[in-house]
Design a protein around this motif. Structure first.
Motif, short mmCIF file in Angstrom:
data_model
loop_
_atom_site.label_atom_id
_atom_site.label_comp_id
_atom_site.label_asym_id
_atom_site.label_seq_id
_atom_site.Cartn_x
_atom_site.Cartn_y
_atom_site.Cartn_z
N VAL A 170 0.86 -1.19 0.00
CA VAL A 170 0.00 0.00 0.00
C VAL A 170 0.89 1.23 0.00
CG1 VAL A 170 -1.80 1.25 1.26
CG2 VAL A 170 -1.76 -1.25 1.30
N ASP A 171 0.58 2.17 -0.88
CA ASP A 171 1.31 3.43 -0.92
C ASP A 171 1.21 4.10 0.45
OD1 ASP A 171 2.48 5.81 -2.48
OD2 ASP A 171 0.62 6.65 -1.65
N SER A 172 2.35 4.48 1.01
CA SER A 172 2.36 5.03 2.37
C SER A 172 1.59 6.35 2.46
CB SER A 172 3.79 5.22 2.87
OG SER A 172 4.48 6.16 2.07
N ARG A 173 1.64 7.16 1.43
CA ARG A 173 0.88 8.42 1.47
C ARG A 173 -0.62 8.16 1.40
NH1 ARG A 173 2.86 13.03 -2.11
NH2 ARG A 173 1.54 14.17 -0.66
N THR A 174 -1.02 7.16 0.61
CA THR A 174 -2.43 6.79 0.55
C THR A 174 -2.90 6.33 1.93
OG1 THR A 174 -2.29 6.14 -1.77
CG2 THR A 174 -4.11 5.21 -0.50
N LEU A 175 -2.08 5.51 2.56
CA LEU A 175 -2.42 5.06 3.92
C LEU A 175 -2.56 6.25 4.86
CD1 LEU A 175 -2.86 2.86 6.02
CD2 LEU A 175 -0.37 2.64 6.21
N GLY A 176 -1.67 7.22 4.75
CA GLY A 176 -1.76 8.43 5.57
C GLY A 176 -3.06 9.18 5.33
N TRP A 177 -3.43 9.34 4.06
CA TRP A 177 -4.68 10.05 3.75
C TRP A 177 -5.89 9.30 4.30
CZ3 TRP A 177 -4.57 14.87 2.82
CH2 TRP A 177 -3.57 15.45 2.04
N LEU A 178 -5.90 7.98 4.12
CA LEU A 178 -7.03 7.19 4.61
C LEU A 178 -7.14 7.24 6.13
CD1 LEU A 178 -6.73 4.13 2.21
CD2 LEU A 178 -8.54 5.88 2.20
N THR A 179 -6.01 7.22 6.81
CA THR A 179 -6.02 7.31 8.27
C THR A 179 -6.48 8.68 8.73
OG1 THR A 179 -4.27 5.66 8.41
CG2 THR A 179 -4.58 7.06 10.33
N ARG A 180 -6.02 9.74 8.07
CA ARG A 180 -6.49 11.09 8.41
C ARG A 180 -7.99 11.20 8.18
NH1 ARG A 180 -3.39 15.65 5.42
NH2 ARG A 180 -4.96 16.88 6.50
N ALA A 181 -8.47 10.63 7.08
CA ALA A 181 -9.91 10.68 6.78
C ALA A 181 -10.70 9.94 7.85
CB ALA A 181 -10.18 10.10 5.40
N LEU A 182 -10.21 8.77 8.26
CA LEU A 182 -10.90 8.01 9.29
C LEU A 182 -10.94 8.79 10.61
CD1 LEU A 182 -12.29 5.45 10.28
CD2 LEU A 182 -10.00 4.44 10.64
N THR A 183 -9.83 9.39 10.96
CA THR A 183 -9.79 10.21 12.19
C THR A 183 -10.78 11.35 12.09
OG1 THR A 183 -7.49 9.62 12.60
CG2 THR A 183 -8.30 11.64 13.65
N HIS A 184 -10.83 12.00 10.94
CA HIS A 184 -11.77 13.11 10.75
C HIS A 184 -13.21 12.62 10.91
CE1 HIS A 184 -13.57 16.79 9.34
NE2 HIS A 184 -14.40 16.00 8.71
N GLU A 185 -13.55 11.51 10.27
CA GLU A 185 -14.92 11.01 10.33
C GLU A 185 -15.32 10.61 11.75
OE1 GLU A 185 -17.01 11.39 7.95
OE2 GLU A 185 -15.57 11.86 6.37
N MET A 186 -14.41 9.99 12.48
CA MET A 186 -14.72 9.62 13.87
C MET A 186 -14.87 10.86 14.74
SD MET A 186 -15.19 6.42 13.68
CE MET A 186 -15.36 6.02 15.40
N SER A 187 -14.08 11.89 14.46
CA SER A 187 -14.23 13.16 15.18
C SER A 187 -15.58 13.79 14.86
CB SER A 187 -13.11 14.12 14.80
OG SER A 187 -11.86 13.64 15.24
N ALA A 188 -16.00 13.70 13.60
CA ALA A 188 -17.29 14.25 13.19
C ALA A 188 -18.44 13.51 13.88
CB ALA A 188 -17.44 14.20 11.67
N VAL A 189 -18.32 12.19 13.98
CA VAL A 189 -19.34 11.40 14.69
C VAL A 189 -19.47 11.91 16.12
CG1 VAL A 189 -19.89 9.12 15.65
CG2 VAL A 189 -19.08 9.32 13.29
N GLN A 190 -18.33 12.08 16.77
CA GLN A 190 -18.32 12.56 18.15
C GLN A 190 -18.98 13.93 18.26
OE1 GLN A 190 -14.86 12.31 21.17
NE2 GLN A 190 -14.48 14.16 19.99
#
Length: 145
Positions: A3-23
């Motif tokens: 997996v491209d490391s930058r792609t992984l970084g973007w996906l992890t940032r997106a997941l963190t953002h979405e979980m923050s939005a849920v909260q």
């Protein structure tokens, strides 16, 4: 699978953002209920569910890539002392999401990762819709004031 490391970084940032939005939306739903506004409580609750669905889609994509999903530190929920402050905080949250997804989408397109690009583009469209809904809510709120 590599997996491209930058792609992984973007996906992890997106997941963190979405979980923050849920909260944030869930906390605002509780606040609206406590303020005696069941209509807004339900609206914010539905927003939390939609953001949770985004998180679920990101997690599924990560798992398909062979990566265990892991959100980073969640941003604190922004509540506000009135509806205008709450809607302003939500607009900032959604604008940040749009910027994140636009940048992540550009990266995935650059490296020709069509599966990730399709996911990011779909969520980006939802986030743009959220901004329009918040703007509409703000206009309605201002008309009532």
């Amino acid at each position: 699978m590599s997996v491209d490391s930058r792609t992984l970084g973007w996906l992890t940032r997106a997941l963190t953002h979405e979980m923050s939005a849920v909260q944030q939306y869930l906390a605002q739903s509780v606040l609206a209920r406590l303020w005696g506004d069941p209509e807004k409580a339900e609206k914010f609750h539905q927003e939390a569910i939609e953001e949770l669905k985004h998180a679920e889609r990101l997690m599924e994509h990560l798992i398909l890539l062979g990566i265990a999903p892991s959100a980073g530190n969640l941003m604190p929920a922004r509540l506000g002392r009135n509806w205008d402050e709450i809607l302003t905080a939500n607009r900032v949250l959604e604008v940040n999401a749009v910027h994140l997804y636009q940048d992540a989408l550009l990266h995935s397109q650059r490296i020709r990762d069509s599966a990730t690009a399709a996911l990011l583009e779909s969520i980006l469209t939802d986030e743009i819709t959220h901004i329009k809904e918040i703007d509409s809510m703000k206009m309605e709120q201002n008309e009532r004031s």
